[in-house]
Every structure is written in C-alpha cells, then in structure tokens.
Scaffold this motif. Structure first.
Motif, PDB file in Angstrom:
ATOM      1  N   GLU A 107      -9.445 -23.115  37.942  1.00 12.09           N
ATOM      2  CA  GLU A 107      -8.380 -23.351  36.977  1.00 12.09           C
ATOM      3  C   GLU A 107      -7.133 -23.918  37.648  1.00 12.09           C
ATOM      4  N   ALA A 108      -6.823 -23.439  38.847  1.00  7.73           N
ATOM      5  CA  ALA A 108      -5.659 -23.954  39.575  1.00  7.73           C
ATOM      6  C   ALA A 108      -5.864 -25.419  39.946  1.00  7.73           C
ATOM      7  N   VAL A 109      -7.081 -25.772  40.366  1.00  8.02           N
ATOM      8  CA  VAL A 109      -7.381 -27.154  40.719  1.00  8.02           C
ATOM      9  C   VAL A 109      -7.271 -28.052  39.494  1.00  8.02           C
ATOM     10  N   LEU A 113      -4.787 -31.369  39.044  1.00  2.00           N
ATOM     11  CA  LEU A 113      -5.303 -32.716  38.819  1.00  2.00           C
ATOM     12  C   LEU A 113      -4.717 -33.321  37.544  1.00  2.00           C
ATOM     13  N   ALA A 114      -4.627 -32.517  36.493  1.00  2.00           N
ATOM     14  CA  ALA A 114      -4.084 -33.012  35.232  1.00  2.00           C
ATOM     15  C   ALA A 114      -2.625 -33.427  35.375  1.00  2.00           C
ATOM     16  N   ALA A 115      -1.893 -32.749  36.244  1.00  2.73           N
ATOM     17  CA  ALA A 115      -0.464 -33.009  36.377  1.00  2.73           C
ATOM     18  C   ALA A 115      -0.138 -34.155  37.334  1.00  2.73           C
ATOM     19  N   GLU A 116      -1.032 -34.439  38.309  1.00  3.11           N
ATOM     20  CA  GLU A 116      -0.625 -35.302  39.417  1.00  3.11           C
ATOM     21  C   GLU A 116      -1.371 -36.622  39.553  1.00  3.11           C
ATOM     22  N   CYS A 117      -2.439 -36.850  38.772  1.00  2.55           N
ATOM     23  CA  CYS A 117      -3.166 -38.107  38.984  1.00  2.55           C
ATOM     24  C   CYS A 117      -3.811 -38.610  37.702  1.00  2.55           C
ATOM     25  N   ALA A 118      -4.210 -39.878  37.743  1.00  7.25           N
ATOM     26  CA  ALA A 118      -4.860 -40.491  36.585  1.00  7.25           C
ATOM     27  C   ALA A 118      -6.176 -39.784  36.281  1.00  7.25           C
ATOM     28  N   PRO A 119      -6.592 -39.800  35.011  1.00  5.06           N
ATOM     29  CA  PRO A 119      -7.827 -39.097  34.646  1.00  5.06           C
ATOM     30  C   PRO A 119      -9.077 -39.773  35.218  1.00  5.06           C
ATOM     31  N   VAL A 166      -6.045 -49.822  47.127  1.00  8.60           N
ATOM     32  CA  VAL A 166      -4.680 -50.086  46.658  1.00  8.60           C
ATOM     33  C   VAL A 166      -4.530 -49.669  45.201  1.00  8.60           C
ATOM     34  N   TRP A 167      -5.514 -50.037  44.377  1.00  9.82           N
ATOM     35  CA  TRP A 167      -5.477 -49.672  42.954  1.00  9.82           C
ATOM     36  C   TRP A 167      -5.472 -48.153  42.793  1.00  9.82           C
ATOM     37  N   ALA A 168      -6.312 -47.468  43.554  1.00  7.92           N
ATOM     38  CA  ALA A 168      -6.424 -46.013  43.429  1.00  7.92           C
ATOM     39  C   ALA A 168      -5.158 -45.306  43.914  1.00  7.92           C
ATOM     40  N   GLU A 169      -4.582 -45.803  44.994  1.00  5.18           N
ATOM     41  CA  GLU A 169      -3.378 -45.192  45.567  1.00  5.18           C
ATOM     42  C   GLU A 169      -2.269 -45.080  44.527  1.00  5.18           C
ATOM     43  N   ALA A 170      -2.099 -46.120  43.717  1.00 10.37           N
ATOM     44  CA  ALA A 170      -1.038 -46.135  42.720  1.00 10.37           C
ATOM     45  C   ALA A 170      -1.280 -45.134  41.598  1.00 10.37           C
ATOM     46  N   ARG A 171      -2.488 -44.615  41.521  1.00 13.42           N
ATOM     47  CA  ARG A 171      -2.842 -43.676  40.448  1.00 13.42           C
ATOM     48  C   ARG A 171      -3.140 -42.280  40.963  1.00 13.42           C
ATOM     49  N   GLY A 172      -2.756 -42.024  42.209  1.00 10.82           N
ATOM     50  CA  GLY A 172      -2.924 -40.679  42.759  1.00 10.82           C
ATOM     51  C   GLY A 172      -4.326 -40.370  43.235  1.00 10.82           C
ATOM     52  N   TRP A 173      -5.110 -41.413  43.551  1.00 10.97           N
ATOM     53  CA  TRP A 173      -6.480 -41.241  44.034  1.00 10.97           C
ATOM     54  C   TRP A 173      -6.610 -41.852  45.428  1.00 10.97           C
ATOM     55  N   THR A 174      -7.659 -41.465  46.144  1.00  9.83           N
ATOM     56  CA  THR A 174      -7.945 -42.023  47.456  1.00  9.83           C
ATOM     57  C   THR A 174      -9.384 -42.515  47.499  1.00  9.83           C
ATOM     58  N   VAL A 175      -9.664 -43.469  48.375  1.00 12.23           N
ATOM     59  CA  VAL A 175     -10.990 -44.084  48.477  1.00 12.23           C
ATOM     60  C   VAL A 175     -11.533 -43.886  49.881  1.00 12.23           C
ATOM     61  N   SER A 176     -12.816 -43.559  49.978  1.00 12.04           N
ATOM     62  CA  SER A 176     -13.469 -43.362  51.272  1.00 12.04           C
ATOM     63  C   SER A 176     -14.850 -43.989  51.239  1.00 12.04           C
ATOM     64  N   PRO A 186      -9.461 -37.696  43.649  1.00 10.72           N
ATOM     65  CA  PRO A 186      -8.038 -37.423  43.390  1.00 10.72           C
ATOM     66  C   PRO A 186      -7.357 -36.875  44.646  1.00 10.72           C
ATOM     67  N   LYS A 187      -6.151 -37.349  44.924  1.00  8.01           N
ATOM     68  CA  LYS A 187      -5.448 -36.903  46.126  1.00  8.01           C
ATOM     69  C   LYS A 187      -5.240 -35.386  46.193  1.00  8.01           C
ATOM     70  N   PRO A 188      -4.952 -34.716  45.076  1.00  8.16           N
ATOM     71  CA  PRO A 188      -4.751 -33.268  45.177  1.00  8.16           C
ATOM     72  C   PRO A 188      -6.041 -32.498  45.460  1.00  8.16           C
ATOM     73  N   LEU A 189      -7.193 -33.161  45.345  1.00  9.91           N
ATOM     74  CA  LEU A 189      -8.476 -32.493  45.563  1.00  9.91           C
ATOM     75  C   LEU A 189      -8.796 -32.560  47.053  1.00  9.91           C
ATOM     76  N   THR A 190      -8.430 -31.536  47.803  1.00  5.29           N
ATOM     77  CA  THR A 190      -8.563 -31.563  49.256  1.00  5.29           C
ATOM     78  C   THR A 190      -9.287 -30.338  49.792  1.00  5.29           C
ATOM     79  N   LYS A 191      -9.968 -30.554  50.890  1.00  7.58           N
ATOM     80  CA  LYS A 191     -10.615 -29.448  51.580  1.00  7.58           C
ATOM     81  C   LYS A 191      -9.575 -28.488  52.165  1.00  7.58           C
TER      82      LYS A 191
END
Length: 293
Positions: A107-109, A113-119, A166-176, A186-191
């Motif tokens: 629930e915390a995660v 995610l809802a508050a900090e990045c694109a869906p 670049v596209w993902a960065e602007a929306r709060g996401w990261t690519v690997s 999503p950037k807030p989704l971290t180990k």
C-alpha cells in the motif's frame, strides 16, 4: 549485531546457460548446481562452491534475495541453505515475509507511485506505439507495477533506447537494458527502499549488497559496502562509488567470488562487534560506591 545481506540474483548470484561465462578449459570448469527449473528444463545455475558459501552465509546473516523478478518468477528459484525470511521482488514493489507479500508495504508503494510518476498505462502505450515489430518479440507487465520488452538485441537501434530514456525521465520513470529485455520502471520503485525497511525491522547494524545492473545502482549506493561483477550494465558504464568494489571476475565465477567476499565481510564485522561487546570497563579506583578521598 545483525548483518543484512541484500543481493540481486540474475547475473549476480545465479546464471543462465548464456551468462555462465565458462571461458576456462573444460577439464577445469567448476561443477554446477541447478537452482531454477522452468517448463521442465534447467534454467539457472551457480557453482557448487557458491552454493556452499550461500548456505553458510544464510546461517550467519539476514540474507535477502533482492530481484526485479515477479513473485512467480522468483518462486521458481530454489536457493541452497535456509529459506530466506525476507525477499524483495518486482524491484522493491513486493516485500515478502515468509513467502507472503507484506500488505502495508504494498500500500505504501502504491501511494508513492500514484503521487510521483506517470501511470503505467501511459508508459505501456508509448512503448507499444514506438517499438518496431522488426525487433520487438514480447511486451509484458510485471505485477501491475512496471513494463518490459523482450527484443532481438542485434536489431535494436541504440538511439531508440536513449530516446526512450529521455521520454521516461520526464515522467518519473527510468529505463534499463539488460540482455534481451528493456525495463521501464517507476523511479520510486527501488530495491533500496525495500532493503531499508528490512534493515529497520531487523535492526541491522551493517548492510552488504551486490548487483550488476543499473536497477541495482540505488541498492549498492544504500549499502555500507557493496560489490559488482566485471560484467553487466554497471561494468559496461564504468559505474562506481567509493564503497562499491568492482570485481574483475565475470560470469558464474563472479557469483562465487561475491559470496566469498560477502561472507568474509560479515564474519569480520561480527568478530569486531563481539570484541567491542566483550570489553569490560573497570570500576573507579577503590571499588564501586567507595567514598572519594
């Protein structure tokens, strides 16, 4: 004092056939233990020596498998040693306690995610719209948290991955990019966030970590001491930090060396703590409670 060991799995501790890196002569190749079966076929391995090291490590520390795999994918793995009390799946989206996903953590995660990045739906739509069928093989969603593509790596244009980043960065996401898979997370989704929660619950006095990909960078940075193998995204990028040891070993040999060093450091820390705890502070001259001269 508790030592917490948080390690990535794929290409850090366990290796597929393609990732084993058995470059030595056949006669001196290490004996391998299969630790994952999928669709009735062996899939992932570690050396027998690594299996013994992991068994001992899990006895002496809080060992936490820390993976981008979904829960279902993680549960295919049969690691040697004691079953871990804690495991982290979906890049930190699920914190398993005795095999069950912790509801408070989920629930915390979800709230963050809802508050900090694109869906997720927006990201998936972009992936499907821009990916070329010439190199795209599959599009998947993991645990309704992030998306990934399975691609033909040799046909994949380098500029496509950069533009997606670049596209993902602007929306709060990261690519690997890992092997044949491109992850959008999503950037807030971290180990590291999930590992900090385990450290809080266990009262860990030292956190050790290991990983090979860009999705492991936050985990390694959050640890007191960490290791990365000589292969993988981090090695290819020349990524490092003062407390992150870059190993020369590659393939399954790196997994064995990582486990040896994790156990060595955990034992060193425990010996030091035992030495501190055993120090006896002498009472004031004249004995306890004696009157001053």
């Amino acid at each position: 004092m508790t030592v917490l060991v948080a390690s990535d799995l794929d290409r850090t501790l366990i290796y597929s056939n393609a990732a084993l890196g058995l470059g030595m002569p056949d006669a001196v190749a290490p004996r391998l233990l299969c630790v994952e079966v999928h669709e009735h076929k062996p899939l992932s391995y570690m050396t027998e020596r690594a299996a013994g090291l992991l068994t001992k490590l899990a006895q002496d520390t809080v060992f936490v498998p820390t993976t981008t795999r979904t829960r279902k994918q993680y549960q295919r793995i049969s690691l040697p040693g004691l079953p871990p009390k804690y495991a982290i799946c979906a890049n930190g989206g699920h914190l398993l306690v005795d095999g069950i996903s912790d509801r408070d953590w989920r629930e915390a995660v979800a709230a963050r995610l809802a508050a900090e990045c694109a869906p997720l739906d927006e990201v998936r739509a972009h992936l499907n719209r821009t990916a070329d069928p010439a190199w795209l093989r599959k599009e998947r969603v993991a645990e309704d948290l992030f998306a990934y593509l399975v691609v033909e790596r040799q046909l994949l244009p380098d500029d496509w991955v950069r533009e997606l980043g670049v596209w993902a960065e602007a929306r709060g996401w990261t690519v690997s990019l890992q092997g044949r898979k491109i992850y959008a997370v999503p950037k807030p989704l971290t180990k590291s966030a999930a590992v900090r929660e385990v450290a809080r619950r266990t009262g860990a006095g030292l956190t050790l970590a290991a990983g090979d990909s860009l999705l492991d960078a936050d985990l390694l940075l959050a640890a007191d001491l960490a290791w990365r193998p000589g292969h993988g995204e981090l090695a290819e990028a020349g990524w490092g930090a003062e407390h992150v040891v870059a190993l020369p070993q590659m393939g399954v040999a790196a997994g064995e060396e990582i486990l040896r060093l994790l156990r060595q450091e955990a034992r060193r820390f425990r010996r030091e703590r035992q030495g501190i705890d055993s120090v006896v502070i002498p009472p004031p001259a004249g004995g306890v409670g004696s009157a001053p001269a």
